[in-house]
Design a protein around this motif. Structure first.
Motif, PDB file in Angstrom:
ATOM      1  N   ARG A   1       0.839  -1.195   0.000  1.00 12.35           N
ATOM      2  CA  ARG A   1       0.000   0.000   0.000  1.00 12.35           C
ATOM      3  C   ARG A   1       0.880   1.254   0.000  1.00 12.35           C
ATOM      4  O   ARG A   1       0.815   2.103   0.900  1.00 12.35           O
ATOM      5  N   LEU A   2       1.692   1.344  -1.038  1.00 10.29           N
ATOM      6  CA  LEU A   2       2.550   2.508  -1.225  1.00 10.29           C
ATOM      7  C   LEU A   2       1.815   3.553  -2.051  1.00 10.29           C
ATOM      8  O   LEU A   2       1.120   3.224  -3.016  1.00 10.29           O
ATOM      9  N   ARG A   3       1.981   4.815  -1.693  1.00  9.94           N
ATOM     10  CA  ARG A   3       1.472   5.876  -2.539  1.00  9.94           C
ATOM     11  C   ARG A   3       2.365   6.011  -3.776  1.00  9.94           C
ATOM     12  O   ARG A   3       3.531   5.598  -3.765  1.00  9.94           O
ATOM     13  N   GLY A   4       1.802   6.590  -4.830  1.00 10.62           N
ATOM     14  CA  GLY A   4       2.569   6.761  -6.053  1.00 10.62           C
ATOM     15  C   GLY A   4       3.871   7.489  -5.832  1.00 10.62           C
ATOM     16  O   GLY A   4       4.907   7.140  -6.411  1.00 10.62           O
TER      17      GLY A   4
ATOM     18  N   ALA B   1      11.103  13.926  -7.314  1.00  7.42           N
ATOM     19  CA  ALA B   1      10.078  12.921  -7.596  1.00  7.42           C
ATOM     20  C   ALA B   1       8.819  13.571  -8.146  1.00  7.42           C
ATOM     21  O   ALA B   1       8.222  13.089  -9.120  1.00  7.42           O
ATOM     22  N   ARG B   2       8.411  14.678  -7.534  1.00  8.98           N
ATOM     23  CA  ARG B   2       7.199  15.358  -7.995  1.00  8.98           C
ATOM     24  C   ARG B   2       7.407  15.980  -9.371  1.00  8.98           C
ATOM     25  O   ARG B   2       6.503  15.993 -10.207  1.00  8.98           O
ATOM     26  N   ASP B   3       8.603  16.503  -9.603  1.00 14.79           N
ATOM     27  CA  ASP B   3       8.896  17.071 -10.920  1.00 14.79           C
ATOM     28  C   ASP B   3       8.871  15.994 -11.999  1.00 14.79           C
ATOM     29  O   ASP B   3       8.332  16.207 -13.091  1.00 14.79           O
ATOM     30  N   MET B   4       9.450  14.817 -11.697  1.00 18.66           N
ATOM     31  CA  MET B   4       9.456  13.727 -12.674  1.00 18.66           C
ATOM     32  C   MET B   4       8.032  13.265 -12.963  1.00 18.66           C
ATOM     33  O   MET B   4       7.668  13.009 -14.125  1.00 18.66           O
ATOM     34  N   ALA B   5       7.204  13.133 -11.934  1.00 16.19           N
ATOM     35  CA  ALA B   5       5.812  12.738 -12.129  1.00 16.19           C
ATOM     36  C   ALA B   5       5.081  13.743 -13.003  1.00 16.19           C
ATOM     37  O   ALA B   5       4.310  13.382 -13.904  1.00 16.19           O
ATOM     38  N   SER B   6       5.331  15.010 -12.755  1.00 16.26           N
ATOM     39  CA  SER B   6       4.675  16.061 -13.536  1.00 16.26           C
ATOM     40  C   SER B   6       5.087  15.981 -15.000  1.00 16.26           C
ATOM     41  O   SER B   6       4.253  16.108 -15.902  1.00 16.26           O
ATOM     42  N   ARG B   7       6.360  15.747 -15.265  1.00 17.80           N
ATOM     43  CA  ARG B   7       6.849  15.705 -16.645  1.00 17.80           C
ATOM     44  C   ARG B   7       6.337  14.482 -17.392  1.00 17.80           C
ATOM     45  O   ARG B   7       6.278  14.495 -18.618  1.00 17.80           O
TER      46      ARG B   7
ATOM     47  N   LEU C   1       0.259  10.668  -7.595  1.00 17.68           N
ATOM     48  CA  LEU C   1       1.204  10.711  -6.486  1.00 17.68           C
ATOM     49  C   LEU C   1       0.598  10.234  -5.175  1.00 17.68           C
ATOM     50  O   LEU C   1       1.294   9.655  -4.331  1.00 17.68           O
ATOM     51  N   ASP C   2      -0.685  10.472  -4.958  1.00 19.14           N
ATOM     52  CA  ASP C   2      -1.323  10.081  -3.701  1.00 19.14           C
ATOM     53  C   ASP C   2      -2.198   8.847  -3.834  1.00 19.14           C
ATOM     54  O   ASP C   2      -2.896   8.472  -2.887  1.00 19.14           O
ATOM     55  N   VAL C   3      -2.164   8.185  -4.993  1.00 20.76           N
ATOM     56  CA  VAL C   3      -2.955   6.976  -5.221  1.00 20.76           C
ATOM     57  C   VAL C   3      -2.152   5.765  -4.740  1.00 20.76           C
ATOM     58  O   VAL C   3      -0.941   5.673  -4.973  1.00 20.76           O
TER      59      VAL C   3
END
Length: 532
Positions: free
Chosen positions: A111-114, A140-146, A153-155
């Motif tokens: 149960r890890l968040r994205g 990490a957030r920048d890579m997810a955004s790109r 991220l919170d799923v």
């Protein structure tokens, strides 16, 4: 020990790899230089995944003695300016994305968040074991955004579709800016937008200091940054060549595909008859979040449906509703029609599973038991993952019928863990068909399959339809859609959990390669070494 060229990043010298008594790789000679980005080609079972694991130091090769009695290192790495034979020289500077990695996440059900999935890439572990630094969290957030994955991220990982999980694992591989990036069928399950983001990032990586090695089966999945290719067959390099820029010539993989027989086509479908099921006002909540909104869908006898939409559009949830694994909210209804059914009868989960067959790459991940092919098919009659009781004579006859129809009878004793992806997918098809369902749901059924395996799988579908089974097909691959299109009659398209199109199958452009690679200047097996 002979010294490496200062520029050579990786060198294989007569590298072999055994899994028990089976030879996965056999006597490979290969050099990789800075500025080269390689495609690794070959059929299912040729050794592509094993080669990527070897390059990353996840498995160790055998060492062959030289004539003077000195042991020649089968693999050497030079990412630090000094040659080294230890995997410790490559693991910290490399990342991998593979079906095996994704299968591990699915099977464990963590149960890890994205965001945590991406952050685990910094430590090269399956999950982060220490609090991330502010810089790591920002990266990490920048890579997810790109990659267009910021909404994930919170799923929680178990709530992700296969395509969404693949996208996060790609972000995990890229986030630490590795010197060596190993990609095993990275496009499987990704929609057009996600592929576009991925190709743009890989192009950027290729011009920096990252060396990219990509195992793939389809032209459309090939990043434009690839410069060289080698082809494996039965664990051996049969040829290697430099990839040419776009010259308007036919791509290499398409050329190879042209020599095989076309997939069988089905005759025009009969006129649509009575309904099979009817979904009305289908709202679906998952963890109190509205995922599907007011879905109206009716499938009638004789109709073959394509279910389309981007990653996260709600396709997986809708299929789970049809399979009985999710339910519509109060005010909506799912009604099944057929012999012995009425609008007031509610199907049990077992009846629903007998009425609907299901094949997907995720289903393969659920099998942790090493069954034979026959046992795998029989588990479909038991509605189970694995076998928990002896099969009856009648069940054995049913399984035998589908094994014969799909030309698998002689392979019934093959073990699942030793099957190629193509063969296991055909057995999963027989498993889904064993109860003789009215509907067959195919969710990305060709992911990870080479051209011949894909053709063999798709050419089986007309035989299935002749037995009175109707299709619901899901795929993001333009190649798969082009091949299956002649069998389909209708399409339901989703976007953000809503129906945006419902009607006849829409015309699509012919599949094109993501780049113009695989136009080649081929070299012989004796001249495999490519200068930097």
């Amino acid at each position: 020990m002979p010294s490496l060229s200062p520029l050579c990043l990786i060198r294989l010298r007569q590298a072999s790899l055994l899994y028990g008594s089976r030879t996965a790789l056999d006597g490979l000679d290969w050099e990789i230089f800075p500025g080269q980005h390689w495609a690794v080609l070959g059929r299912n079972g040729a050794g592509k995944s094993s080669l990527l694991r070897l390059l990353r130091g996840e498995v160790r090769p055998s060492r062959l003695p030289s004539g003077a009695g000195e042991h020649i290192p089968a693999i050497t790495w030079n990412f630090t300016g000094e040659e080294d034979t230890s995997p410790l020289a490559v693991r910290p500077v490399s990342s991998i994305l593979s079906p095996e990695l994704q299968r591990h996440y699915v099977r464990q059900g963590w149960r890890l968040r994205g965001e945590e999935v991406i952050l685990s890439g910094f430590s090269d572990a399956y999950m982060p074991y220490s609090p991330p630094s502010p810089e790591e969290r920002e990266m990490a957030r920048d890579m997810a955004s790109r990659l267009g994955a910021a909404p994930l991220l919170d799923v929680l990982a178990p709530d992700l579709s296969q395509g969404q999980l693949r996208l996060l694992l790609l972000a995990r591989a890229l986030v630490k800016k590795p010197r060596l990036l190993l990609l095993d069928e990275p496009c499987d399950g990704l929609d057009h937008s996600s592929r576009k983001h991925m190709f743009a990032l890989l192009e950027e990586c290729s011009t920096a200091s990252t060396t990219i090695i990509c195992a793939l089966h389809r032209d459309e999945d090939a990043p434009s940054c690839l410069t060289h290719a080698l082809e494996l067959e039965s664990g051996r390099i049969v040829r290697s060549f430099r990839l040419e820029p776009d010259t308007g010539r036919r791509p290499y993989l398409s050329q190879a595909r042209e020599n095989s027989a076309p997939a069988a086509k089905t005759p025009p479908p009969p006129p649509a008859g009575r309904p099979i099921f009817r979904l009305r006002r289908g709202d679906v909540y998952i963890k109190r979040k509205l995922v599907l909104r007011g879905i109206d869908w009716e499938v009638r006898a004789g109709e073959q449906w394509l279910l389309s939409g981007a990653n996260g559009s709600g396709k997986t949830t809708l299929l789970r509703v049809i399979l009985g694994e999710e339910h519509v909210a109060l005010g909506g209804s799912l009604t099944w029609f057929g012999p012995g059914l009425s609008a007031t009868k509610r199907l049990t989960l077992e009846e629903r599973r007998n009425y609907t067959g299901h094949v997907s790459d995720r289903l393969r991940n659920d099998y942790r038991y090493d069954l034979t092919g026959l046992e795998l098919v029989l588990s479909g009659l038991h509605n189970s993952i694995g076998l928990y009781r002896a099969s009856t004579e009648e069940e054995l006859k049913k399984a035998d019928f589908w094994l014969k129809l799909l030309e698998l009878e002689e392979l019934a004793d093959e073990r699942l863990e030793k099957m190629s992806e193509g063969l296991s997918r055909r057995f999963l098809l027989a498993r889904a068909l064993a109860p003789r369902p009215r509907l067959l749901i195919l969710d990305e059924p060709c992911s990870g399959l080479d051209a011949d395996s894909r053709e063999s799988f798709l050419s089986s579908l007309p035989k299935v339809m002749d037995q009175g089974c109707q299709l619901i097909f899901v795929s993001h691959s333009p190649g798969d859609l082009a091949e299956i299109a002649p069998l389909l009659t209708h399409e339901l398209a989703l976007e953000n959990g809503r129906v945006i199109y419902r009607g006849g199958i829409r015309t699509r452009e012919p599949a094109k390669a993501a780049s113009s690679i695989f136009t080649t200047k081929e070299k012989s097996h004796a001249d495999r070494k490519i200068a930097g």
